[in-house]
Design a protein around this motif. Structure first.
Motif, PDB file in Angstrom:
ATOM      1  N   ALA A 223       0.812  -1.216   0.000  1.00 41.67           N
ATOM      2  CA  ALA A 223       0.000   0.000   0.000  1.00 41.67           C
ATOM      3  C   ALA A 223       0.844   1.264   0.000  1.00 41.67           C
ATOM      4  O   ALA A 223       0.300   2.360  -0.082  1.00 41.67           O
ATOM      5  CB  ALA A 223      -0.933   0.009   1.215  1.00 41.67           C
ATOM      6  N   ASP A 224       2.156   1.138   0.078  1.00 40.39           N
ATOM      7  CA  ASP A 224       3.029   2.311   0.061  1.00 40.39           C
ATOM      8  C   ASP A 224       4.060   2.228  -1.063  1.00 40.39           C
ATOM      9  O   ASP A 224       5.087   2.903  -1.022  1.00 40.39           O
ATOM     10  CB  ASP A 224       3.752   2.453   1.399  1.00 40.39           C
ATOM     11  CG  ASP A 224       4.663   1.263   1.704  1.00 40.39           C
ATOM     12  OD1 ASP A 224       4.540   0.237   1.010  1.00 40.39           O
ATOM     13  OD2 ASP A 224       5.493   1.375   2.626  1.00 40.39           O
ATOM     14  N   VAL A 225       3.766   1.440  -2.087  1.00 41.24           N
ATOM     15  CA  VAL A 225       4.755   1.204  -3.142  1.00 41.24           C
ATOM     16  C   VAL A 225       5.073   2.484  -3.915  1.00 41.24           C
ATOM     17  O   VAL A 225       6.163   2.629  -4.464  1.00 41.24           O
ATOM     18  CB  VAL A 225       4.261   0.092  -4.097  1.00 41.24           C
ATOM     19  CG1 VAL A 225       3.118   0.585  -4.970  1.00 41.24           C
ATOM     20  CG2 VAL A 225       5.402  -0.430  -4.961  1.00 41.24           C
ATOM     21  N   GLY A 226       4.130   3.438  -3.939  1.00 38.24           N
ATOM     22  CA  GLY A 226       4.371   4.668  -4.695  1.00 38.24           C
ATOM     23  C   GLY A 226       4.774   5.854  -3.849  1.00 38.24           C
ATOM     24  O   GLY A 226       4.828   6.981  -4.351  1.00 38.24           O
ATOM     25  N   SER A 227       5.079   5.630  -2.583  1.00 36.66           N
ATOM     26  CA  SER A 227       5.310   6.734  -1.656  1.00 36.66           C
ATOM     27  C   SER A 227       6.507   7.613  -2.028  1.00 36.66           C
ATOM     28  O   SER A 227       6.556   8.788  -1.668  1.00 36.66           O
ATOM     29  CB  SER A 227       5.506   6.189  -0.235  1.00 36.66           C
ATOM     30  OG  SER A 227       6.599   5.287  -0.182  1.00 36.66           O
ATOM     31  N   ALA A 228       7.469   7.054  -2.762  1.00 35.26           N
ATOM     32  CA  ALA A 228       8.685   7.821  -3.087  1.00 35.26           C
ATOM     33  C   ALA A 228       8.651   8.411  -4.500  1.00 35.26           C
ATOM     34  O   ALA A 228       9.683   8.885  -4.994  1.00 35.26           O
ATOM     35  CB  ALA A 228       9.909   6.925  -2.939  1.00 35.26           C
ATOM     36  N   LEU A 229       7.494   8.432  -5.144  1.00 38.97           N
ATOM     37  CA  LEU A 229       7.428   8.846  -6.547  1.00 38.97           C
ATOM     38  C   LEU A 229       7.280  10.357  -6.748  1.00 38.97           C
ATOM     39  O   LEU A 229       7.704  10.890  -7.775  1.00 38.97           O
ATOM     40  CB  LEU A 229       6.255   8.148  -7.252  1.00 38.97           C
ATOM     41  CG  LEU A 229       6.325   6.630  -7.402  1.00 38.97           C
ATOM     42  CD1 LEU A 229       5.025   6.109  -8.001  1.00 38.97           C
ATOM     43  CD2 LEU A 229       7.506   6.243  -8.277  1.00 38.97           C
ATOM     44  N   LEU A 230       6.680  11.051  -5.804  1.00 32.27           N
ATOM     45  CA  LEU A 230       6.210  12.415  -6.030  1.00 32.27           C
ATOM     46  C   LEU A 230       7.313  13.367  -6.499  1.00 32.27           C
ATOM     47  O   LEU A 230       7.256  13.913  -7.605  1.00 32.27           O
ATOM     48  CB  LEU A 230       5.541  12.959  -4.769  1.00 32.27           C
ATOM     49  CG  LEU A 230       4.984  14.391  -4.883  1.00 32.27           C
ATOM     50  CD1 LEU A 230       3.962  14.487  -6.007  1.00 32.27           C
ATOM     51  CD2 LEU A 230       4.378  14.831  -3.557  1.00 32.27           C
ATOM     52  N   MET A 231       8.317  13.599  -5.669  1.00 30.01           N
ATOM     53  CA  MET A 231       9.334  14.590  -6.005  1.00 30.01           C
ATOM     54  C   MET A 231      10.186  14.206  -7.218  1.00 30.01           C
ATOM     55  O   MET A 231      10.464  15.062  -8.067  1.00 30.01           O
ATOM     56  CB  MET A 231      10.220  14.865  -4.789  1.00 30.01           C
ATOM     57  CG  MET A 231       9.524  15.689  -3.709  1.00 30.01           C
ATOM     58  SD  MET A 231       8.762  17.202  -4.361  1.00 30.01           S
ATOM     59  CE  MET A 231      10.182  18.067  -5.010  1.00 30.01           C
ATOM     60  N   PRO A 232      10.608  12.938  -7.352  1.00 30.90           N
ATOM     61  CA  PRO A 232      11.401  12.594  -8.548  1.00 30.90           C
ATOM     62  C   PRO A 232      10.650  12.836  -9.859  1.00 30.90           C
ATOM     63  O   PRO A 232      11.233  13.330 -10.826  1.00 30.90           O
ATOM     64  CB  PRO A 232      11.708  11.106  -8.352  1.00 30.90           C
ATOM     65  CG  PRO A 232      11.657  10.900  -6.881  1.00 30.90           C
ATOM     66  CD  PRO A 232      10.574  11.811  -6.400  1.00 30.90           C
TER      67      PRO A 232
END
Length: 329
Positions: A223-232
């Motif tokens: 459920a957190d697989v996309g948590s690091a996508l925003l800023m990049p």
């Protein structure tokens, strides 16, 4: 090119062809989302909920598979969840006429909450996710076709499709004019609402694809697989030359930025920088590029205004001379 030379000097292994080729799987998925997000920003909008949409698609796929469904049926469920999220974004922005950043900030938390809720209802740990995914699914992101990484092939397909969509179709031309002058677009009879909704749905679809690809890559749907996508992803779009005010930008710029920033981060890791230091370096680049674009825009506007004033004064001088000549005659 310069960064390849610099990093190869720091570490000869950096330029190993096989390493360069297959290291692309570590960053091209960011470009898959950046491509449609560029169209959203060209329309004058922004979407910061795509990271949560990627997580929602991944966990919906995982929970559906865990309930006993076929993996490909589960994949379709995940993509449907992503498309529904994009439609919600578009409709809320159209119906409320609120700032897209405010709307998608709210839906970012909404979709993240729904992902956690789906995880809980499915009896899945939010941190461990759904593991034991079948090999035919996990082989997608980590596999290769015709000698190329599958992740890179997906990126190439998306790049071609969105380049055609933005530059060769009515949808793309209308999206650009909506961002440059929404009032003129409305008076021209453009279906502005449909174009805006379409842009947000496409971004959500790409986010869903990335959520599934990441689940395949790591072998677990979380459920957190996309948590690091925003800023990049935002970094790629801005550095790729897309204006934050709408109306300007190209898909080619985003493609170039994907590889420039991707290899830059790879090289920084080869230079033994920590992940936090790499993130700080990337953030500095984003702020610098955004500031330079703002100042260059201001400078260009001042130059244009100065040129117009000189032209007006010249015309007024010419008119005054002609008037004196007529009086003397």
């Amino acid at each position: 090119m310069l960064e390849l030379v610099v990093f190869s000097a720091l570490s000869p292994k950096f330029l190993d062809p096989n390493r360069l080729l297959f290291s692309m799987s570590d960053f091209v998925y960011l470009g898959i989302i950046a491509l449609p997000l560029a169209i959203v920003m060209i329309t004058g909008g922004i979407d910061i909920s795509f990271a949560s949409i990627a997580s929602l698609a991944a966990i919906m796929m995982g929970v559906t598979f865990k309930s006993g469904a076929n993996i490909w049926v589960a994949v379709i469920v995940g993509l449907i969840a992503a498309l529904a999220a994009g439609l919600i974004n578009g409709l809320l922005i159209i119906l409320t006429r609120a700032n897209p950043m405010v709307i998608t900030l709210g839906t970012q938390f909404l979709f993240a909450g729904l992902a956690l809720a789906a995880s809980g209802l499915g009896g899945v740990s939010a941190f461990e996710g759904v593991s034991g995914l079948p090999e035919e699914f996990t082989a997608i992101a980590g596999g290769r076709t015709l000698g190329l990484p599958n992740m890179l092939i997906v990126f190439i397909i998306f790049a071609i499709l969105f380049a055609i969509l933005l530059s060769r179709t009515t949808f793309g031309r209308q999206a650009r004019l909506i961002g440059a002058n929404p009032v003129a677009a409305r008076y021209a009879g453009f279906r502005s609402d449909a174009v805006l909704i379409g842009a947000y749905v496409l971004t959500a679809f790409a986010a869903g694809i990335v959520g599934l690809l990441l689940s395949s890559y790591v072998g677990s749907a979380r459920a957190d697989v996309g948590s690091a996508l925003l800023m990049p992803v935002l970094t790629l779009v801005v550095i790729g030359g897309v204006s934050m005010y709408g109306g300007e930008g190209t898909i080619f710029g985003v493609i170039v930025a994907t590889f420039v920033i991707g290899f830059l981060q790879q090289g920084l890791r080869f230079a033994h920088l920590t992940e936090n230091e790499v993130a700080v370096f990337t953030g500095v680049i984003l702020v610098t590029v955004a500031s330079l674009r703002w100042w260059s825009g201001r400078w260009s506007e001042r130059v244009r205004n100065s040129r117009v004033r000189r032209e007006n004064l010249r015309r007024m001088g010419t008119a005054a001379t002609a008037e004196r000549t007529d009086v003397l005659v």
